[in-house]
Design an enzyme around this catalytic site. Structure first.
Site, PDB file in Angstrom:
ATOM      1  N   HIS A   1      45.728  50.617  40.299  1.00  0.00           N
ATOM      2  CA  HIS A   1      45.957  50.992  41.829  1.00  0.00           C
ATOM      3  C   HIS A   1      47.348  50.643  42.366  1.00  0.00           C
ATOM      4  O   HIS A   1      47.641  50.911  43.523  1.00  0.00           O
ATOM      5  CB  HIS A   1      44.737  50.205  42.852  1.00  0.00           C
ATOM      6  CG  HIS A   1      44.910  48.807  42.509  1.00  0.00           C
ATOM      7  ND1 HIS A   1      44.711  48.001  41.620  1.00  0.00           N
ATOM      8  CD2 HIS A   1      45.430  48.000  43.370  1.00  0.00           C
ATOM      9  CE1 HIS A   1      45.021  46.742  41.573  1.00  0.00           C
ATOM     10  NE2 HIS A   1      45.225  46.711  43.030  1.00  0.00           N
TER      11      HIS A   1
ATOM     12  N   GLU B   1      45.655  39.140  36.028  1.00  0.00           N
ATOM     13  CA  GLU B   1      46.638  39.838  36.466  1.00  0.00           C
ATOM     14  C   GLU B   1      48.059  38.920  36.375  1.00  0.00           C
ATOM     15  O   GLU B   1      48.348  37.907  37.003  1.00  0.00           O
ATOM     16  CB  GLU B   1      46.778  40.577  37.549  1.00  0.00           C
ATOM     17  CG  GLU B   1      47.866  41.590  37.993  1.00  0.00           C
ATOM     18  CD  GLU B   1      48.215  41.818  39.337  1.00  0.00           C
ATOM     19  OE1 GLU B   1      48.784  42.651  39.569  1.00  0.00           O
ATOM     20  OE2 GLU B   1      47.642  40.859  40.341  1.00  0.00           O
TER      21      GLU B   1
HETATM   22  C1  GLC Z   1      47.811  42.376  43.136  1.00  0.00           C
HETATM   23  C2  GLC Z   1      47.176  43.576  43.496  1.00  0.00           C
HETATM   24  C3  GLC Z   1      47.734  44.333  44.690  1.00  0.00           C
HETATM   25  C4  GLC Z   1      48.078  43.431  45.897  1.00  0.00           C
HETATM   26  C5  GLC Z   1      48.755  42.289  45.496  1.00  0.00           C
HETATM   27  C6  GLC Z   1      48.369  41.048  46.243  1.00  0.00           C
HETATM   28  O1  GLC Z   1      49.023  42.752  42.429  1.00  0.00           O
HETATM   29  O2  GLC Z   1      46.748  44.328  42.481  1.00  0.00           O
HETATM   30  O3  GLC Z   1      47.233  45.431  44.988  1.00  0.00           O
HETATM   31  O4  GLC Z   1      48.736  43.969  46.842  1.00  0.00           O
HETATM   32  O5  GLC Z   1      48.045  41.558  44.133  1.00  0.00           O
HETATM   33  O6  GLC Z   1      47.018  40.645  46.467  1.00  0.00           O
END
Ligand code: GLC
Length: 472
Positions: free
Chosen positions: A320, A246
Site C-alpha cells: 500500500h 517492516e
Molecule cells: C508504514 C506504513 C505506512 C505508514 C507508516 C507510518 O511505513 O506502511 O503506510 O504511513 O508506516 O505508520
C-alpha cells in the site's frame, strides 16, 4: 519432495495476501471498504489459493494516515465494522483455509489514543512517560530531526512547556519503548488478539522501535533487538504465529538477526533494497532515477545467498506504500500482461514467503490520469505543499506523483466492469482507475492465460513442490 512431507513451519510454505481494507470491497455503500466486504470475497481468495491475509489496520483511528494512527488497539473502527465482524472474519476465513494477520503499529499511536490524551494532561500523569517529551521554549526544538511526512519531528505543547517526538505526522506521537510499563501493556494487548484467533502480525516500521532522539537515531537503535527478543518471548513463541517486520533500513546482516531461525525475534522482515533503486542515496524519495536492472538482479542474488539457512526472506513487489509493480518495473502500455506475469514468476521462484498485494494478481496499474486533487494520502498532500513552496511547477509534482505516489496502490480493487468496478454502490473514497473496464477480476478468473491464472498456478506449484520452498 512434495510439500506435505516438508517439516517447514506453515508460513514458509504459505503465500500471504495483503488487503488494504478501505480499498478492497465496500458492503454498505458508504464508499469505504469494510470487513463484511472482505468476508464476501473469501471465495475469491480461496480460489486464488492464498493461505493468509495480512490486513492493514482496521483498529479505531482518526484516519490521519489511513489507520496507521491507532487510537484504540483493541477495537475496530466503525468505518470498517465491529468486533463481531472481525470475529466473523476470523471464523469464516478459517473455513476457507485462510488465516488472519493483523498489522500492529507499535512505533507510534494516534494523538487521539487515550494514552496520549492522558499524557498531555500533566508531567506527573502516569501515561506521560508512554511518549517522548523534551523541555523547551517553543521557539527552538531540541534538535533538527525531521518527520517523514514533512516538518520538524518535534511538536510543541505549550500547556506542558514540552515538545513531543513524532517520526510521522504530528498526529502520530512516538511511543516511548524505553518505558517497561508501556512495553508490558503492548505485549498483553498482542496476546489478547492471539487468543481471539489471530495467526500472526505485521509490525509497522519495526526498525524504529529502538529510536534515540537525543542522539538523532531513528532506526537500528542500540536496544532494538533487545526489545524484539523481549516481545517475541512474551508474545510470539507460544504458538505457530508468523511475524513480519517492516524494516526499510534492513540489510542482509540485520535481517539475519530479525529472522534468526532460532525464532528469538521475528519470522522475517520486509526489506526494501530492491524497491528503492530509483532513488538517489541522498535527496528525497520523489527524485526520479532510471531503474538499474542489473543492480536489481544483484540485490536479489545477495539476499537469496546470504539468508540461505541463516534467516528467511519475504518476497514482494507491491504494497500500500509503493507504486504498482507492473507500472514501476514493467511496461504497463504495451506489455502489461507479459510484465505482470514475468514479475510474478521471478518473485515466486525465489526462496522466501511471497506476498501478493490486492489487485497485483490482476496486473492492476498505477492510478494513471489522477490530477493533484484526486490524491488523498497525507504524505502526498504534504509533499504537494512542500514542493509548491519550493517553487516546483505543478506539472512536475504530478509527474513524480504518478510514478511514486502511495495512492497508486490504493485505488479501489477492480472486481468487474460494472459501475465503480463493483467496489462500492456509493461514492468511492478515492477515484477508481478508469481502466477497470479492461482490467478486472471477473474477466480474469476463468481465462486461462490471464495474470490471475498465472498467480493461481504459481501458488499451486508452491503447494505441490518443495523445491519452491527449500530450493531442492
Ligand atoms: C508504514 C506504513 C505506512 C505508514 C507508516 C507510518 O511505513 O506502511 O503506510 O504511513 O508506516 O505508520
Amino acid at each position: 519432495m512434495i510439500v506435505s512431507e516438508s517439516r517447514a513451519p506453515w508460513w514458509k510454505r504459505a503465500v500471504i495476501y495483503q488487503i488494504y481494507p478501505r480499498s478492497f470491497q465496500d458492503s454498505n455503500g458508504d464508499g469505504m471498504g469494510d470487513i463484511p466486504g472482505i468476508i464476501s470475497r473469501l471465495d475469491y481468495l480461496q480460489m486464488l489459493g492464498i493461505d493468509a491475509i495480512w490486513l492493514s489496520p482496521v483498529f479505531c483511528s482518526p484516519q490521519d494516515d489511513n489507520g496507521y494512527d491507532i487510537s484504540d488497539y483493541e477495537d475496530i473502527d466503525p468505518i470498517f465494522g465491529t468486533m463481531e465482524d472481525m470475529d466473523e472474519l476470523i471464523r469464516e476465513a478459517e473455513k476457507h483455509g485462510i488465516r488472519i494477520i493483523m498489522d500492529l503499529v507499535l512505533n507510534h499511536s494516534s494523538d487521539e489514543h487515550c494514552w496520549f490524551r492522558e499524557a498531555k494532561k500533566s508531567r506527573d500523569n502516569p501515561y506521560h512517560d508512554y511518549y517522548i517529551w523534551r523541555d523547551g521554549d517553543g521557539l527552538s526544538p531540541p534538535n533538527d530531526m525531521k518527520a517523514s511526512f514533512g516538518g520538524s519531528a518535534w511538536e510543541w505543547v505549550p500547556e506542558l512547556g514540552q515538545y513531543y517526538f513524532h517520526q510521522y505526522s504530528r498526529k502520530q506521537p512516538d511511543l516511548n519503548w524505553e518505558n517497561p510499563v508501556l512495553r508490558q501493556e503492548i505485549y498483553a494487548m498482542i496476546n489478547r488478539w492471539t487468543e481471539r484467533g489471530i495467526s500472526g502480525y505485521r509490525l509497522d516500521v519495526v526498525d524504529h522501535l529502538g529510536k534515540e532522539p537525543d542522539r538523532c537515531i531513528k532506526v537500528n537503535g542500540p536496544k532494538l533487538h533487545d526489545y524484539l527478543r523481549e516481545m517475541s518471548a512474551a508474545c510470539f513463541q507460544r504458538s505457530e504465529l508468523v511475524t513480519v517486520g517492516e524494516a526499510w533500513s534492513a540489510d542482509p546482516e540485520t535481517a539475519k538477526l530479525y529472522s534468526n531461525p532460532d525464532g528469538s525475534e521475528l519470522s522475517m522482515v520486509f526489506q526494501f533494497e530492491h524497491m528503492i533503486l530509483d532513488q538517489r542515496p541522498v535527496g528525497d524519495k520523489w527524485d526520479i532515477v532510471p531503474q538499474d536492472f542489473l543492480a536489481l538482479k544483484k540485490i536479489f542474488t545477495r539476499w537469496q545467498t546470504e539468508l540461505a539457512g541463516e534467516g528467511w526472506n519475504s518476497l514482494f513487489w507491491d504494497n500500500h506504500d509503493l507504486p504498482r509493480c507492473v507500472s514501476h518495473l514493467g511496461n504497463e502500455d504495451r506489455y502489461r500482461v507479459e510484465s505482470a506475469k514475468m514479475l510474478a514468476i521471478l518473485l515466486h521462484g525465489m526462496q522466501g514467503t511471497p506476498y501478493v498485494y490486492q489487485g497485483e494478481e490482476l496486473g492492476m496499474t498505477n492510478a494513471g490520469d489522477y490530477t493533484l486533487e484526486d490524491y488523498q494520502d497525507i504524505e502526498i498532500r504534504n509533499m504537494i505543499r512542500e514542493k509548491r513552496a519550493s517553487g516546483m511547477p505543478d506539472e512536475e509534482i504530478l509527474r513524480r506523483l504518478r510514478i511514486k505516489g502511495r495512492d497508486n496502490a490504493r485505488t479501489p480493487m477492480q472486481w468487474d466492469a460494472g459501475v465503480n468496478a463493483s467496489f462500492t454502490t456509493g461514492e468511492p473514497w478515492i477515484r477508481v482507475n478508469p481502466n477497470y473496464t479492461d482490467i478486472n477480476a471477473a474477466d480474469q478468473v476463468n481465462r486461462d492465460n490471464s495474470v490471475f491464472c498465472c498467480y493461481r498456478e504459481l501458488i499451486r506449484l508452491r503447494k505441490r513442490y518443495s523445491i519452491f520452498i527449500n530450493g531442492v
